[in-house]
Write an enzyme that holds these catalytic residues in place. Structure first.
Site, PDB file in Angstrom:
ATOM      1  N   LEU A 170       0.861  -1.183   0.000  1.00  0.00           N
ATOM      2  CA  LEU A 170       0.000   0.000   0.000  1.00  0.00           C
ATOM      3  C   LEU A 170       0.896   1.232   0.000  1.00  0.00           C
ATOM      4  CD1 LEU A 170      -2.742  -1.086   2.577  1.00  0.00           C
ATOM      5  CD2 LEU A 170      -2.794  -1.293   0.080  1.00  0.00           C
ATOM      6  N   ASP A 171       1.069   1.816  -1.178  1.00  0.00           N
ATOM      7  CA  ASP A 171       1.993   2.938  -1.347  1.00  0.00           C
ATOM      8  C   ASP A 171       1.449   4.204  -0.701  1.00  0.00           C
ATOM      9  OD1 ASP A 171       4.270   4.333  -2.724  1.00  0.00           O
ATOM     10  OD2 ASP A 171       2.589   5.367  -3.685  1.00  0.00           O
ATOM     11  N   ALA A 172       2.313   4.887   0.075  1.00  0.00           N
ATOM     12  CA  ALA A 172       1.985   6.194   0.670  1.00  0.00           C
ATOM     13  C   ALA A 172       0.652   6.185   1.407  1.00  0.00           C
ATOM     14  CB  ALA A 172       1.981   7.273  -0.415  1.00  0.00           C
ATOM     15  N   ILE A 173       0.306   5.047   1.991  1.00  0.00           N
ATOM     16  CA  ILE A 173      -1.028   4.887   2.580  1.00  0.00           C
ATOM     17  C   ILE A 173      -1.266   5.823   3.761  1.00  0.00           C
ATOM     18  CG2 ILE A 173      -0.270   3.017   4.101  1.00  0.00           C
ATOM     19  CD1 ILE A 173      -3.698   3.347   2.337  1.00  0.00           C
TER      20      ILE A 173
END
Length: 558
Positions: A227-230
């Site tokens: 989960l990128d930059a969540i």
């Protein structure tokens, strides 16, 4: 699916959630019907991750995923059961992290059939770039045209509103002005760049779209989801807009969705922040992320070897709380991004951080800066290959390899699942031509290769690439054979002074002492008993003398 209903009720409070709950449950059922391949239900000492781009290796007129599979099957499959592909979707900027279409493969890389073939060689980790989307995406372009389906999909904000509390990971303005098709001007929230438009999770339809994307990835073979930059997902004016309680609830919802649809899928949160905030994404140990990135590790290892002083690394490791059996750390030293500095603020004095940054700049490293609330700027990321970060330009390859192997011994023996970036595996140096070509500092560590060219370099036993590749391969093989290196096996940190970083790993059936000399001189310590190094077979009794940058994995013998 009680948990899903409760999560939605918390996120949307007074809004009606019945229809979105039904849609999510229906979508989960569709995914379950499509997934037939069983998934590994946990992790063990044999699990390692290779981090790479889908176009890392190239041949003329061949999809790069096809070429990658050739390279992987020949050189890497026996070392890495898991491959993390950085975003392989159509994009407009940031080397893939500005996604145009979440459900398509970049045509230069191939198609979903190429991805399916790769799942026969390894378990695959996808990037879910769920905080933002490209300004050229259909979603945002339809919003600009006034399509009501995408109304409220993005965050409109009056620029007069006080947003000074918002955490800023970049130095550019938080809001970007766009002109709608009807001529109206809107200021839109863009955390990372004017080409990366933040999604508005306050709109349940935007959340539903991203859950559909998440389940689509499971259907395409993803067994790990990053989960990128969540941490930036939920925005609320008057707060820092990072790590909001509703952001955590969204991650928990994603966890519930994947657990229901494909048990064994691993959710990993990417939050480049101080340790306390990072490990908060474990939730209660069973309900949020399965893994979190161990962001303090790269700068701490760099600092320790750079200064020949492991005091900060030892102190940090001694305070690491063990994870439960359902969670663990995602350990790494290098990635497609630079070496983040924010995670060690509060662990290492600021003046020491700034001094290290300046010394690395003198040796050719580049630096990215962030804007502080008072308007000043601070370094947040060192852009450099990890091999060049550890070494001076005047160093010999012999010293380079010794330092690099010591760093990777630390990576491979700490609690957690280790991940190795492809550039590290290949012994890559700084790519200044790449920086010149793209104008981006991060390109210094994102070099691409022809398949023929890299194979020729790896075949040369005198080359730095061969020495690094074969050295890391050897210790990977040794790691996989030691039960004490299970990601959840206990660790007891030992204090042998600033020159040595040492700890004991303890599993149900065995224990191992791991010692690292962080200096270019001799360093000694004493262990009671008789031990054999599992790497070399050498036997030690009592007094142990380590050569410069030597590391030992010692198993007690009767």
């Amino acid at each position: 699916m009680k948990n899903i209903k409760e999560r939605l009720a918390f996120i949307y409070e007074d809004q009606s959630i019945e229809e979105i709950e039904k849609s999510i449950c229906k979508r989960i059922s569709e995914t379950k019907d499509k997934l037939l391949k069983p998934r590994k239900q946990s992790w063990d000492e044999k699990d390692l991750v290779l981090i790479t781009y889908g176009d890392q290796f190239q041949e003329n007129d061949r999809p790069t995923l096809e070429t990658f599979k050739k390279m992987f099957d020949r050189y890497l499959a026996d070392k890495f059961p898991i491959v993390h592909f950085l975003p392989f979707f159509p994009y407009t900027s940031d080397d893939g992290f500005s996604v145009v279409d979440y459900k398509k493969i970049n045509p230069l890389l191939g198609d979903w059939e190429d991805v399916e073939r790769l799942t026969n060689s390894a378990r695959i980790m996808f990037d879910d770039v769920c905080n933002h989307i490209s300004s050229k995406s259909e979603w945002f372009q339809e919003y600009l045209k006034g399509n009501l389906e995408y109304d409220n999909f993005f965050i409109e904000m009056n620029p007069a509103v006080d947003l000074s509390m918002v955490t800023r990971p970049r130095a550019h303005p938080l809001l970007t002005k766009f002109t709608l098709a009807n001529g109206e001007e809107k200021h839109i929230w863009t955390t990372f760049s004017d080409d990366q438009i933040d999604l508005n999770f306050r709109n349940p339809q935007a959340l539903l779209k991203m859950i559909d994307v998440l389940l689509f990835y499971l259907e395409q073979g993803a067994e790990y989801i990053r989960l990128d930059a969540i941490g930036f997902a939920w925005k609320e004016v008057g707060t820092t807009c990072i790590h909001h309680e509703k952001t955590h609830e969204i991650v928990k919802l994603f966890r519930d969705v994947v657990d229901e649809a494909a048990k064994g899928t691993v959710i990993i949160t990417e939050t480049n922040v101080p340790h306390k905030d990072n490990v908060a994404y474990f939730g209660n140990g069973h309900d949020e992320a399965h893994m979190v990135y161990q962001f303090p590790l790269p700068p701490l290892v760099l600092n320790a070897i750079h200064n020949g002083n492991g005091s900060a690394l030892t102190n940090w490791a001694s305070q690491l709380s063990p994870t439960g059996k359902d969670t663990t750390f995602f350990n790494f030293l290098a990635s497609h991004d630079g070496i983040g500095l924010n995670p060690i603020r509060g662990i290492i004095p600021e003046e020491e951080i700034l001094s290290m940054v300046e010394e690395l700049k003198q040796e050719g490293a580049l630096v990215n800066y962030k804007k502080n609330p008072d308007g000043s700027e601070s370094p947040y990321e060192i852009n450099v290959t990890f091999l060049d970060a550890l070494n001076k330009q005047a160093d010999t390859d012999e010293v380079r390899v010794k330092r690099f192997m010591a760093a990777h011994s630390i990576l491979l023996t700490l609690p957690g699942v280790p991940a190795i970036y492809i550039q590290s595996m290949l012994g890559s140096r700084n790519d200044y031509e790449g920086v010149k070509k793209t104008g981006m500092n991060r390109s210094i560590n994102r070099q691409k290769y022809t398949l023929l060219g890299i194979e020729q370099e790896l075949a040369n036993e005198e080359s730095l690439r061969f020495k690094v590749f074969s050295g890391i391969s050897k210790i990977i093989s040794a790691r996989k054979a030691q039960e004490a290196f299970h990601p959840n096996a206990a660790m007891e940190v030992l204090d042998f002074g600033k020159s040595i970083f040492a700890f004991k790993r303890i599993s149900q059936n065995e224990s191992l002492y791991v010692l690292h000399n962080l200096t270019n001189g001799q360093a000694g310590c004493e262990l009671n008993g008789r031990f054999q190094d599992v790497l070399t077979g050498e036997v030690f009794n009592g007094e142990i003398e380590l050569n410069p940058y030597q590391f030992l994995w010692l198993k007690p013998t009767n």
